[in-house]
Design a protein around this motif. Structure first.
Motif, PDB file in Angstrom:
ATOM      1  N   VAL A  99      -1.569  10.602   5.585  1.00 60.60           N
ATOM      2  CA  VAL A  99      -0.268  11.142   5.181  1.00 60.60           C
ATOM      3  C   VAL A  99       0.393  10.163   4.220  1.00 60.60           C
ATOM      4  O   VAL A  99       0.269   8.945   4.382  1.00 60.60           O
ATOM      5  CB  VAL A  99       0.619  11.367   6.424  1.00 60.60           C
ATOM      6  N   VAL A 100       1.094  10.673   3.203  1.00 59.91           N
ATOM      7  CA  VAL A 100       1.699   9.792   2.203  1.00 59.91           C
ATOM      8  C   VAL A 100       2.886   9.022   2.765  1.00 59.91           C
ATOM      9  O   VAL A 100       2.954   7.798   2.647  1.00 59.91           O
ATOM     10  CB  VAL A 100       2.117  10.579   0.946  1.00 59.91           C
ATOM     11  N   HIS A 101       3.842   9.731   3.376  1.00 60.52           N
ATOM     12  CA  HIS A 101       5.037   9.028   3.851  1.00 60.52           C
ATOM     13  C   HIS A 101       5.403   9.448   5.262  1.00 60.52           C
ATOM     14  O   HIS A 101       5.063  10.558   5.704  1.00 60.52           O
ATOM     15  CB  HIS A 101       6.225   9.236   2.906  1.00 60.52           C
ATOM     16  N   ASN A 126      14.169   6.920  -3.102  1.00 61.76           N
ATOM     17  CA  ASN A 126      13.866   8.012  -2.178  1.00 61.76           C
ATOM     18  C   ASN A 126      14.145   7.674  -0.725  1.00 61.76           C
ATOM     19  O   ASN A 126      13.722   8.389   0.176  1.00 61.76           O
ATOM     20  CB  ASN A 126      12.403   8.458  -2.343  1.00 61.76           C
ATOM     21  N   GLY A 127      14.870   6.590  -0.473  1.00 61.88           N
ATOM     22  CA  GLY A 127      15.309   6.301   0.885  1.00 61.88           C
ATOM     23  C   GLY A 127      14.290   5.551   1.716  1.00 61.88           C
ATOM     24  O   GLY A 127      13.207   5.195   1.269  1.00 61.88           O
ATOM     25  N   VAL A 128      14.641   5.336   2.973  1.00 60.42           N
ATOM     26  CA  VAL A 128      13.855   4.474   3.859  1.00 60.42           C
ATOM     27  C   VAL A 128      12.481   5.036   4.180  1.00 60.42           C
ATOM     28  O   VAL A 128      11.528   4.293   4.385  1.00 60.42           O
ATOM     29  CB  VAL A 128      14.644   4.190   5.157  1.00 60.42           C
ATOM     30  N   LEU A 129      12.340   6.354   4.227  1.00 54.44           N
ATOM     31  CA  LEU A 129      11.057   6.943   4.611  1.00 54.44           C
ATOM     32  C   LEU A 129      10.081   7.077   3.445  1.00 54.44           C
ATOM     33  O   LEU A 129       8.883   7.208   3.663  1.00 54.44           O
ATOM     34  CB  LEU A 129      11.270   8.320   5.248  1.00 54.44           C
ATOM     35  N   ARG A 130      10.584   7.067   2.214  1.00 56.51           N
ATOM     36  CA  ARG A 130       9.697   7.278   1.063  1.00 56.51           C
ATOM     37  C   ARG A 130       9.915   6.211  -0.014  1.00 56.51           C
ATOM     38  O   ARG A 130      10.054   6.544  -1.190  1.00 56.51           O
ATOM     39  CB  ARG A 130       9.905   8.671   0.489  1.00 56.51           C
ATOM     40  N   PRO A 131       9.944   4.952   0.347  1.00 52.64           N
ATOM     41  CA  PRO A 131      10.171   3.913  -0.673  1.00 52.64           C
ATOM     42  C   PRO A 131       9.044   3.903  -1.704  1.00 52.64           C
ATOM     43  O   PRO A 131       7.867   3.902  -1.352  1.00 52.64           O
ATOM     44  CB  PRO A 131      10.181   2.620   0.146  1.00 52.64           C
ATOM     45  N   GLY A 132       9.422   3.941  -2.975  1.00 52.25           N
ATOM     46  CA  GLY A 132       8.449   3.868  -4.056  1.00 52.25           C
ATOM     47  C   GLY A 132       7.715   5.158  -4.361  1.00 52.25           C
ATOM     48  O   GLY A 132       7.001   5.250  -5.370  1.00 52.25           O
ATOM     49  N   ILE A 133       7.863   6.173  -3.512  1.00 54.14           N
ATOM     50  CA  ILE A 133       7.088   7.401  -3.690  1.00 54.14           C
ATOM     51  C   ILE A 133       7.728   8.283  -4.763  1.00 54.14           C
ATOM     52  O   ILE A 133       8.869   8.712  -4.637  1.00 54.14           O
ATOM     53  CB  ILE A 133       6.957   8.170  -2.360  1.00 54.14           C
ATOM     54  N   VAL A 134       6.970   8.543  -5.814  1.00 50.62           N
ATOM     55  CA  VAL A 134       7.437   9.346  -6.948  1.00 50.62           C
ATOM     56  C   VAL A 134       6.916  10.784  -6.834  1.00 50.62           C
ATOM     57  O   VAL A 134       7.610  11.741  -7.145  1.00 50.62           O
ATOM     58  CB  VAL A 134       6.952   8.717  -8.270  1.00 50.62           C
ATOM     59  N   HIS A 135       5.680  10.907  -6.399  1.00 56.41           N
ATOM     60  CA  HIS A 135       5.063  12.211  -6.162  1.00 56.41           C
ATOM     61  C   HIS A 135       4.114  12.024  -4.998  1.00 56.41           C
ATOM     62  O   HIS A 135       3.847  10.903  -4.571  1.00 56.41           O
ATOM     63  CB  HIS A 135       4.307  12.720  -7.406  1.00 56.41           C
ATOM     64  N   ARG A 136       3.612  13.121  -4.429  1.00 58.48           N
ATOM     65  CA  ARG A 136       2.705  12.959  -3.295  1.00 58.48           C
ATOM     66  C   ARG A 136       1.573  13.967  -3.374  1.00 58.48           C
ATOM     67  O   ARG A 136       1.639  14.917  -4.152  1.00 58.48           O
ATOM     68  CB  ARG A 136       3.461  13.108  -1.970  1.00 58.48           C
ATOM     69  N   ILE A 137       0.547  13.722  -2.588  1.00 61.68           N
ATOM     70  CA  ILE A 137      -0.533  14.691  -2.440  1.00 61.68           C
ATOM     71  C   ILE A 137      -0.700  14.961  -0.946  1.00 61.68           C
ATOM     72  O   ILE A 137      -0.314  14.149  -0.110  1.00 61.68           O
ATOM     73  CB  ILE A 137      -1.851  14.213  -3.084  1.00 61.68           C
ATOM     74  N   ASP A 138      -1.263  16.108  -0.625  1.00 57.70           N
ATOM     75  CA  ASP A 138      -1.372  16.520   0.769  1.00 57.70           C
ATOM     76  C   ASP A 138      -2.225  15.554   1.582  1.00 57.70           C
ATOM     77  O   ASP A 138      -3.088  14.848   1.035  1.00 57.70           O
ATOM     78  CB  ASP A 138      -1.974  17.921   0.861  1.00 57.70           C
ATOM     79  N   LYS A 139      -2.023  15.568   2.875  1.00 62.48           N
ATOM     80  CA  LYS A 139      -2.761  14.696   3.797  1.00 62.48           C
ATOM     81  C   LYS A 139      -4.263  14.754   3.554  1.00 62.48           C
ATOM     82  O   LYS A 139      -4.931  13.724   3.471  1.00 62.48           O
ATOM     83  CB  LYS A 139      -2.443  15.101   5.238  1.00 62.48           C
ATOM     84  N   ASP A 140      -4.820  15.964   3.443  1.00 64.87           N
ATOM     85  CA  ASP A 140      -6.269  16.101   3.346  1.00 64.87           C
ATOM     86  C   ASP A 140      -6.776  16.196   1.919  1.00 64.87           C
ATOM     87  O   ASP A 140      -7.941  16.529   1.683  1.00 64.87           O
ATOM     88  CB  ASP A 140      -6.727  17.305   4.170  1.00 64.87           C
ATOM     89  N   THR A 141      -5.903  15.891   0.945  1.00 71.26           N
ATOM     90  CA  THR A 141      -6.314  15.734  -0.449  1.00 71.26           C
ATOM     91  C   THR A 141      -6.451  14.247  -0.724  1.00 71.26           C
ATOM     92  O   THR A 141      -5.576  13.467  -0.355  1.00 71.26           O
ATOM     93  CB  THR A 141      -5.272  16.357  -1.400  1.00 71.26           C
ATOM     94  N   SER A 142      -7.543  13.857  -1.349  1.00 74.22           N
ATOM     95  CA  SER A 142      -7.737  12.452  -1.708  1.00 74.22           C
ATOM     96  C   SER A 142      -7.327  12.236  -3.158  1.00 74.22           C
ATOM     97  O   SER A 142      -7.149  13.185  -3.910  1.00 74.22           O
ATOM     98  CB  SER A 142      -9.204  12.065  -1.523  1.00 74.22           C
TER      99      SER A 142
END
Length: 303
Positions: A99-101, A126-142
């Motif tokens: 999971v990303v965040h 993006n706050g305490v739970l998503r520091p530095g996260i600009v975009h994300r990919i799904d858990k089961d996507t590499s």
């Protein structure tokens, strides 16, 4: 604690109460609403009801929304595959299954936990739970993700995503044999009205465009490369299903009889963007995971 009041109108009459609340709000999931009901935070006409209660015209629903938990994300040492790093930005190859965040109830083992142990300086936008996260990919996507190490970098990378100048290419294996070599899917995406945990092509959804080209064809499958023009939740998975070629292994959008891969065969292989400070164009390519390569080899041997 915030208090919200909803009055049931004609278009919600006969709906289950949990469905009606999540549909009318759009931000709350049915499972979240059901938990509030169990905790006695949802009243209909002043009394508690079960989640399967059917709404009646002019029902008054009173909801007490609990304050969000104050959460601390714990740094965790992980063997992260870092493709690039400097004082402003970091590019990491996320493995399938991670999971990303963090989210409430799921605060460990995420990419963010590992990033916080790897580097102390991440953008706080993006706050305490998503520091530095600009975009994300799904858990089961590499595949590849860019991470901002300060607010200047974060704003620049987000602006590039909005301007559609970030180069994001994915490799995927889909069910069926796509007859044409190239294609563009332009179909708006939003919450599936029948299942709020899923996305779907809907008339009032957000603009979404996916370009694809065929790399190889097999007996019952096609290996494709997808280029994102927009970046909506589950975009490639929903768009490919929409045109009749769902992703192999996809438990949510794939056919019932798909391959058991522990998730969809989807890999974010190419990521290109302008460096937020220097303006230099950077592009990275991550090789396919071992399971993905083996799957392709099996298909090639069974043409």
């Amino acid at each position: 604690m915030e208090k919200v009041e909803i009055v049931i109108e004609e278009n919600s009459v006969g709906d289950r109460i949990d469905k009606a609340i999540s549909t009318l709000n759009g931000e709350w999931s049915r499972s979240q609403v059901q938990q509030w009901m169990k905790d006695g935070q949802v009243l209909v006409n002043g009394r508690s009801v079960k989640a399967n209660y059917k709404c009646v015209l002019n029902d008054v629903i009173a909801i007490e929304i609990p304050e969000p938990e104050a959460l601390d994300v714990i740094p965790e040492e992980m063997d992260l595959e870092i493709f690039y790093e400097d004082a402003d930005v970091l590019v990491v190859n996320k493995p399938k299954g991670m999971v990303v965040h963090p989210a409430p109830g799921h605060l460990t083992g995420t990419l963010v936990n590992g990033l916080m142990a790897h580097c102390k300086d991440l953008s706080g936008i993006n706050g305490v739970l998503r520091p530095g996260i600009v975009h994300r990919i799904d858990k089961d996507t590499s595949g590849l993700l860019m991470v901002a190490k300060n607010d200047l970098a974060h704003e620049s990378l987000v602006n590039q995503l909005v301007a559609k100048t970030v180069n994001r290419k994915y490799k995927a294996i889909v069910h069926g044999i796509i007859p044409h070599d190239y294609g563009t899917i332009e179909a708006p995406l939003g919450r599936d009205q029948k299942d709020r945990q899923s996305m779907a092509v809907v008339d009032n959804g957000k603009h979404a465009v996916t370009h694809f080209n065929v790399l190889e064809r097999y007996k019952d499958f096609t290996f494709v490369e997808c280029k994102l023009e927009t970046g909506r939740t589950h975009q490639i998975r929903v768009h490919m299903k929409y045109i009749g070629y769902p992703l192999v292994g996809d438990p949510k959008y794939g056919p019932r009889k798909t391959l058991d891969l522990g998730g969809q065969a989807l890999h974010a292989g190419i990521l290109g963007f302008e460096h937020p400070r220097t303006g230099q164009y950077l592009e990275f390519e991550a090789p396919l995971p071992t399971y993905f390569e083996q799957l392709l080899e099996d298909f090639r041997n069974n043409r």
